[in-house]
Design a protein around this motif. Structure first.
Motif, PDB file in Angstrom:
ATOM      1  N   THR A  67       0.865  -1.504  -0.046  1.00 32.82           N
ATOM      2  CA  THR A  67       0.140  -0.046  -0.164  1.00 32.82           C
ATOM      3  C   THR A  67       0.998   1.240  -0.039  1.00 32.82           C
ATOM      4  N   ALA A  68       2.112   1.140   0.235  1.00 32.80           N
ATOM      5  CA  ALA A  68       2.979   2.122   0.107  1.00 32.80           C
ATOM      6  C   ALA A  68       3.665   2.657  -1.157  1.00 32.80           C
ATOM      7  N   ALA A  69       3.279   1.532  -2.242  1.00 36.20           N
ATOM      8  CA  ALA A  69       3.905   1.894  -3.424  1.00 36.20           C
ATOM      9  C   ALA A  69       2.924   2.947  -4.102  1.00 36.20           C
ATOM     10  N   ASP A  70       3.623   3.676  -5.052  1.00 36.50           N
ATOM     11  CA  ASP A  70       3.283   4.684  -5.652  1.00 36.50           C
ATOM     12  C   ASP A  70       3.641   4.840  -7.152  1.00 36.50           C
ATOM     13  N   GLN A  71       4.232   3.925  -7.482  1.00 37.34           N
ATOM     14  CA  GLN A  71       4.911   3.901  -8.848  1.00 37.34           C
ATOM     15  C   GLN A  71       4.723   2.574  -9.466  1.00 37.34           C
ATOM     16  N   PRO A  72       3.542   2.144  -9.833  1.00 37.03           N
ATOM     17  CA  PRO A  72       2.241   2.532  -9.761  1.00 37.03           C
ATOM     18  C   PRO A  72       1.970   2.307  -8.397  1.00 37.03           C
ATOM     19  N   SER A  73       0.616   2.921  -7.961  1.00 39.56           N
ATOM     20  CA  SER A  73      -0.176   2.533  -6.599  1.00 39.56           C
ATOM     21  C   SER A  73      -1.146   1.613  -6.956  1.00 39.56           C
ATOM     22  N   ILE A  74      -1.609   0.975  -5.863  1.00 44.59           N
ATOM     23  CA  ILE A  74      -2.440  -0.222  -5.738  1.00 44.59           C
ATOM     24  C   ILE A  74      -3.911   0.601  -6.328  1.00 44.59           C
ATOM     25  N   GLU A  75      -3.948   1.728  -6.197  1.00 48.10           N
ATOM     26  CA  GLU A  75      -5.506   2.170  -6.758  1.00 48.10           C
ATOM     27  C   GLU A  75      -5.195   2.330  -8.252  1.00 48.10           C
ATOM     28  N   ASP A  76      -3.984   2.712  -8.628  1.00 49.15           N
ATOM     29  CA  ASP A  76      -4.127   2.818 -10.082  1.00 49.15           C
ATOM     30  C   ASP A  76      -4.118   1.406 -10.925  1.00 49.15           C
ATOM     31  N   LEU A  77      -3.610   0.304 -10.100  1.00 50.65           N
ATOM     32  CA  LEU A  77      -3.779  -1.148 -10.661  1.00 50.65           C
ATOM     33  C   LEU A  77      -5.191  -1.426 -10.741  1.00 50.65           C
ATOM     34  N   VAL A  78      -5.814  -1.239  -9.718  1.00 52.56           N
ATOM     35  CA  VAL A  78      -7.242  -1.628  -9.451  1.00 52.56           C
ATOM     36  C   VAL A  78      -8.113  -0.804 -10.421  1.00 52.56           C
TER      37      VAL A  78
ATOM     38  N   GLU B  22       7.865  -0.761  -4.399  1.00 45.15           N
ATOM     39  CA  GLU B  22       7.997  -0.593  -5.899  1.00 45.15           C
ATOM     40  C   GLU B  22       8.573  -1.938  -6.617  1.00 45.15           C
ATOM     41  N   ASN B  23       9.443  -2.439  -5.952  1.00 46.79           N
ATOM     42  CA  ASN B  23       9.973  -3.719  -6.391  1.00 46.79           C
ATOM     43  C   ASN B  23       8.733  -4.723  -6.674  1.00 46.79           C
ATOM     44  N   PHE B  24       7.908  -4.748  -5.731  1.00 41.01           N
ATOM     45  CA  PHE B  24       6.891  -5.670  -6.084  1.00 41.01           C
ATOM     46  C   PHE B  24       5.983  -5.317  -6.971  1.00 41.01           C
ATOM     47  N   MET B  25       5.390  -4.119  -6.915  1.00 39.60           N
ATOM     48  CA  MET B  25       4.655  -3.559  -7.871  1.00 39.60           C
ATOM     49  C   MET B  25       5.112  -3.597  -9.273  1.00 39.60           C
ATOM     50  N   GLU B  26       6.395  -3.194  -9.516  1.00 40.19           N
ATOM     51  CA  GLU B  26       6.921  -3.357 -11.057  1.00 40.19           C
ATOM     52  C   GLU B  26       6.925  -4.833 -11.255  1.00 40.19           C
ATOM     53  N   THR B  27       7.180  -5.758 -10.450  1.00 45.64           N
ATOM     54  CA  THR B  27       7.182  -6.977 -10.929  1.00 45.64           C
ATOM     55  C   THR B  27       5.962  -7.576 -11.333  1.00 45.64           C
ATOM     56  N   LEU B  28       5.031  -7.477 -10.436  1.00 47.78           N
ATOM     57  CA  LEU B  28       3.474  -7.818 -10.704  1.00 47.78           C
ATOM     58  C   LEU B  28       2.904  -7.178 -12.048  1.00 47.78           C
ATOM     59  N   VAL B  29       3.470  -5.902 -12.223  1.00 50.23           N
ATOM     60  CA  VAL B  29       2.834  -5.167 -13.285  1.00 50.23           C
ATOM     61  C   VAL B  29       3.434  -5.811 -14.757  1.00 50.23           C
TER      62      VAL B  29
ATOM     63  N   VAL C   6      17.882  -1.865  -2.442  1.00 52.58           N
ATOM     64  CA  VAL C   6      17.118  -0.553  -1.852  1.00 52.58           C
ATOM     65  C   VAL C   6      18.027   0.538  -1.700  1.00 52.58           C
ATOM     66  N   PRO C   7      19.260   0.509  -1.255  1.00 54.46           N
ATOM     67  CA  PRO C   7      20.045   1.822  -1.204  1.00 54.46           C
ATOM     68  C   PRO C   7      19.745   2.699  -2.264  1.00 54.46           C
ATOM     69  N   LYS C   8      20.020   2.069  -3.383  1.00 56.40           N
ATOM     70  CA  LYS C   8      19.920   2.897  -4.850  1.00 56.40           C
ATOM     71  C   LYS C   8      18.556   3.474  -5.112  1.00 56.40           C
ATOM     72  N   ARG C   9      17.417   2.557  -4.647  1.00 55.69           N
ATOM     73  CA  ARG C   9      16.104   3.108  -4.963  1.00 55.69           C
ATOM     74  C   ARG C   9      15.330   3.899  -3.751  1.00 55.69           C
ATOM     75  N   GLY C  10      16.184   3.655  -2.663  1.00 52.79           N
ATOM     76  CA  GLY C  10      15.440   4.163  -1.393  1.00 52.79           C
ATOM     77  C   GLY C  10      14.086   3.315  -0.986  1.00 52.79           C
ATOM     78  N   TRP C  11      13.322   3.845  -0.003  1.00 54.60           N
ATOM     79  CA  TRP C  11      12.201   2.956   0.331  1.00 54.60           C
ATOM     80  C   TRP C  11      11.117   3.305  -0.176  1.00 54.60           C
ATOM     81  N   MET C  12      10.674   4.694  -0.112  1.00 52.37           N
ATOM     82  CA  MET C  12       9.553   4.935  -0.618  1.00 52.37           C
ATOM     83  C   MET C  12      10.087   6.588  -1.173  1.00 52.37           C
ATOM     84  N   ALA C  13       9.615   6.515  -2.685  1.00 47.89           N
ATOM     85  CA  ALA C  13       9.948   7.836  -3.209  1.00 47.89           C
ATOM     86  C   ALA C  13      11.445   8.499  -3.191  1.00 47.89           C
ATOM     87  N   GLY C  14      12.186   7.352  -3.160  1.00 50.65           N
ATOM     88  CA  GLY C  14      13.554   7.708  -2.948  1.00 50.65           C
ATOM     89  C   GLY C  14      14.002   7.995  -1.353  1.00 50.65           C
ATOM     90  N   ILE C  15      13.026   8.131  -0.482  1.00 48.82           N
ATOM     91  CA  ILE C  15      13.383   8.291   0.785  1.00 48.82           C
ATOM     92  C   ILE C  15      13.558   7.087   1.751  1.00 48.82           C
TER      93      ILE C  15
END
Lengths: 362, 597
Positions: free
Chosen positions: A45-56, A198-205, A273-282
């Protein structure tokens, strides 16, 4: 030190999309009744690229219509009503579907008698709890694709650590590493404790584009992880990595320098993760002051414990880098000092000394 | 029927139906609620709460390096893993005799404040509210929805919705405005969390002895700018919640009985004051009372104690309906606490966990959850305390103790006043949460947005103090220590949904015993050896049913609202079983009336 050898690519180069009809609609049946903390669902639910709402809500062009059945997000009813699509899939009345498993799989075989380690609903006939293992046995042979979300489901994770009473294991240990789904895919493993959103959402997408017939299957390594996400080490993406190169090591956690001597396993852990950050690069791990404890790895956690000590291999490699790092650090320090000054021609004296020549030609 | 029709007063012959909701979309794993409902008299007459998942942390932690405890116990919970890490670090700091530098305490406090804001928001707005949304109310109480359409929202000028039904529409899943905005806010607050603790949900920068977070000004300004972006959302949330919940009381007379139980609340305290805390057991009462959420046990409205030593010594882990072997014949790990007080065999320090998987039997053993109780020596009773879903107990305890007095928060003895600064659209606002008349479903839910405001207000104070330290050059965030050969420790904290304790025994520098007690075992516990039901069971049992549907299309919304008001461990939605319940052939006479204290 950083190495790619552990991620030898065993699946074939992705081919162009095969000539087959894609699906217009697909159901995701998500079961988190493994030994888990449900942190992967929460992470999702923290993913924003894309978000779960976008998918559904169908906001990603080119994907099939997605019916997500996940207890956290489902606005549907619970109990038997919630279980209805799962039951339909068991009967063969719901197809195609992607089975997502979260949590490690306990070993029911070590239980004598009628007990159970974990269940998901009750048998409508007998009223007895239906085990996770029963559901996997029923659904895995019918699934168009199977995705393991998080380190528990991929490799067993925390609940499968030494001394555990449940005999837990990852999904591939349970189904067999050579399992293939109805869609011809191996299990798609997305490790992480929890999954990086995002790792998960990207794979799922990617899997969903494949389901739509518009993409090849995602490229996986020998541990069935997406290559583009897990093909590099933490160290290779860490903004403290250059401290290592200069043999500049933190002695405790009060330091922005390389954490390898205080317990960081980054040089040998496959994770972005260090490269991508956890959420939105943070956020992240060593890049923000957390030691890497190897939570994406098959050997997690036992191979990395105790976490807060220098990894056994770290002593030698950090010793080896010391003379080189010391020289490099010194030389760079000198150059840094040099480039930290402005050129002499920038002044407010009564003479221009910049070398300006109006008639200059090469 | 109309929504205001009086509930039947004369008892009719019972019409009992078995109804179960399993999975309720669980706690960490799986929660099932099994009830018997009397449709003739429209009340729940019996309730069993069961969890069908065993994971075994207290088993596989044995023999491990104690410093690893925080990293491992984080994985107990996929939403409040940081609360576990923090609590474990508190317990370890007691065992190692180490006090983290003040800035580390502020960073932990800021992380925890962000966690409370995130978790309560996503839980309340994306999951609890589905039970109060237009679509659900239409399916369960159509008459109520009609009335909501005619009722102006009293606090409309704050939240912007004209009628109560407009608010309910905004709660609709995936489509409603509040639902969608809450998902976004839950991401911003999680970013605030990641700035302090690295990752959500299992933090990467927390250690016993402090944190590894780099205390640069950027971390704090990045946090502050995000906090200010959500501050008006927080003010609106309180106003919307008050409007909807007040409407329920008004439109459905008697709704206060839904989920009502005796006031039996426990809070273990949160947010350390770095100026006071030293983590020594001997001084625990002092630094416990200095916490910015005051610990306390409240029985029938009275504050029994706010001493952490008393709270600790009163803990009892009971069996009775759980799939475990008793440890009564094992040798104790800890016979006396560091002050010389005797420690009971049923105390977490002395627990041994031996799982015995077996068939579920509601007349005997039916759950993997044990039954934590608090021994009240005044009355010689083992109290099934609940956490009020977290916020209710936290606000109640803080209000009654009257100890918290900061620039943004003031505990008055009967209320908690929370001041929030001006935001983008709303002015500076002071909110006041007053101790309610009841400990029930609506008040558990109402307390939640107030606590989000509380956490936001505390975050402002921690930010100011942290920046003060940074500007003064006091940027140390970690203190070193040696792990002793033998030691004991305990940590007391508040997970989002309530009390959290970790008890640790070290022998030969290894973990000899480790028992984490999160809120869910307190709330979801089954009947103990004395037959005392756990809080979910107790709150549901005897509650009236307001839903207009009969047994054939019954959804159980009132029951689900009650269970969900306790914030069952995960923000897991889901909602209700619709089922055709099986009518019982043998009729029991209801033995549980509305016997609330």
């Amino acid at each position: 030190m950083a190495t790619h050898s552990s991620t030898a690519e065993v699946s074939k180069e992705p081919s162009r999309g095969e000539d087959r009809e894609g699906f217009d609609e697909i159901t995701i049946l998500w079961i988190s009744e493994g030994m888990s903390c449900d942190g992967d669902t929460v992470s999702l639910t923290a993913a924003d690229q894309p978000s779960i709402e976008d998918l559904v809500l169908g906001l990603i062009p080119g994907l099939p219509k997605v019916n997500l059945v996940n207890k956290v997000l489902s606005p549907s009813l619970g109990g038997e009503d919630f279980l209805a699509p799962y039951r339909a899939a068991v009967r063969g009345d719901l197809s195609p579907f992607i089975l997502v498993i979260e949590g490690s799989i306990p070993n029911q075989n070590i239980i004598e008698g009628d007990g159970y380690w974990t269940s998901f609903g009750n048998d409508p006939e007998t009223g007895e709890p239906q085990t996770l293992n029963w559901w996997i046995d029923q659904l895995a042979p019918k699934a168009w694709a199977v995705v393991a979300a998080g380190t528990c489901a991929t490799f067993g994770g925390i609940h499968a650590m030494s001394g555990n009473p449940t005999g837990c294991m990852g999904l591939a240990d349970y189904l067999g590493w050579d399992y293939t789904s109805q869609g011809g895919l191996p299990i798609v493993n997305v490790p992480g404790c929890p999954i990086q959103p995002e790792n998960f959402m990207e794979t799922l997408v990617w899997v969903l584009y494949h389901a739509a017939g518009s993409a090849p299957p995602p490229p996986l390594d020998h541990m069935l992880r997406p290559q583009w996400l897990f093909g590099r080490t933490v160290h290779e993406g860490c903004d403290r990595g250059s401290y290592y190169e200069q043999a500049n090591f933190a002695k405790d956690y009060n330091s922005p320098k390389c954490l390898v001597k205080t317990g960081c396993w980054g040089p040998v852990v496959n994770c972005n993760v260090p490269k991508r950050g956890w959420m939105a690069g943070i956020g992240g791990c060593p890049n923000v002051g957390g030691i890497c404890i190897g939570c994406t790895m098959p050997g997690f956690p036992d191979a990395f414990m105790p976490f807060m000590d220098e990894p056994p291999g770290g002593t030698l490699s950090s010793l080896a880098i010391k003379p080189y790092g010391a020289v490099i650090r010194r030389l760079r320090g000198m150059t840094n000092e040099l480039v930290n000054h402005e050129p002499r021609w920038r002044h407010n004296k009564r003479k221009l000394t910049s070398g300006y020549d109006p008639h200059w030609r090469p | 029927m109309t929504t205001t029709e009086a509930r039947p007063t004369e008892r009719k012959p019972p019409q009992l139906v078995d109804m179960s909701w399993d999975p309720i979309t669980r706690i960490i794993g799986n929660l099932g609620i099994y009830t018997k409902i009397d449709f003739a008299n429209r009340e729940v007459v019996e309730c069993h709460s069961t969890s069908s998942l065993f994971r075994g942390y207290s088993v596989f932690m044995k023999g491990k390096d104690p410093r690893d405890a925080g990293f491992i116990t984080s994985r107990i919970c996929g939403i409040c893993g940081d609360n576990h890490t923090t609590c474990s670090d508190y317990a370890q700091q007691m065992a190692y005799g180490v006090k983290p530098p003040p800035l580390a305490e502020h960073i932990v406090n800021l992380g925890e404040a962000a966690e409370y804001m995130f978790d309560h928001t996503i839980f309340q707005d994306n999951l609890v509210f589905v039970d109060f949304c237009e679509a659900m109310v239409k399916a369960t109480n159509p008459g109520l929805l009609a009335r909501a359409e005619r009722t102006d929202a009293p606090r409309g000028e704050i939240h912007g919705y004209r009628t109560i039904a407009d608010i309910m529409k905004a709660f609709n899943p995936f489509e409603g405005e509040v639902y969608k905005e809450a998902l976004k806010v839950s991401r911003v607050t999680r970013e605030m969390f990641c700035l302090m603790e690295g990752r959500h949900v299992h933090p990467s920068t927390l250690y016993p002895g402090g944190v590894g977070t780099m205390p640069q000004p950027t971390a704090f300004t990045d946090y502050l700018s995000r906090l200010m972006r959500v501050i008006d959302f927080v003010k609106k949330a309180v106003a919307m919640n008050d409007d909807v919940f007040d409407f329920f009381y008004e439109a459905l007379p008697g709704y206060e009985e839904v989920g009502r139980r005796r006031v039996l609340l426990g809070c273990w305290g949160a947010f350390q004051d770095p100026k006071v805390v030293d983590y020594r057991y001997e001084t625990m009462n002092t630094w416990g009372k200095a916490m910015y959420v005051t610990p306390g046990i409240i029985v029938d409205g009275e504050l029994v104690t706010n001493n952490l030593v008393d709270i600790n010594l009163g803990l009892r882990i009971m069996l009775g309906s759980s799939y475990y072997e008793d440890w009564v014949n094992e040798s104790p790990f800890v016979t006396h606490d560091p002050l010389g007080n005797p420690v009971d065999m049923r105390h977490p320090w002395n627990q041994t966990t031996v799982p015995v998987p077996q068939k579920r039997n509601f007349d005997d053993k039916y759950s993997w959850v044990m039954s934590p109780r608090w021994y009240d020596k005044r009355t010689d009773q083992h109290l099934a305390l609940d956490t009020g879903g977290g916020p209710l107990a936290r606000l109640w305890s803080t209000a009654l103790s009257g100890l918290v007095d900061t620039p943004y928060i003031k505990a008055t003895g009967h209320s908690v006043r929370i001041s929030l600064p001006k935001g983008e659209t709303l002015p500076e606002t002071t909110l006041e949460w007053r101790i309610p008349q009841w400990s029930n479903t609506i008040e558990r839910d109402r307390a939640r947005p107030y606590f989000v405001a509380y956490a936001a207000a505390m975050a402002l104070q921690f930010l100011e103090e942290a920046m003060g330290l940074v500007r003064a050059g006091e940027t140390k965030v970690f203190e070193n220590y040696e792990v002793p050969d033998e030691a004991i420790g305990c940590g007391f904290h508040e997970a989002v949904r309530g009390v959290l304790s970790h008890h640790l025994v070290i022998k030969d520098k290894k973990i000899a015993n480790y028992h984490p007690y999160p809120p869910t075992p307190w709330n979801a516990s089954p009947r103990d050896i004395y037959g005392t039901p756990g809080p979910y069971e107790d709150a549901v049992q005897g509650q009236p049913i307001f839903e207009e549907n009969g047994p054939d299309d019954f959804k159980g919304v009132d029951i689900m609202r009650t269970v969900r008001s306790f914030d069952p461990c995960l923000p897991c939605g889901v909602h209700m079983y619709v089922g055709k319940g099986k009518t019982l052939t043998t009729l029991h006479s209801p033995t549980y009336g509305a016997n609330h204290g």
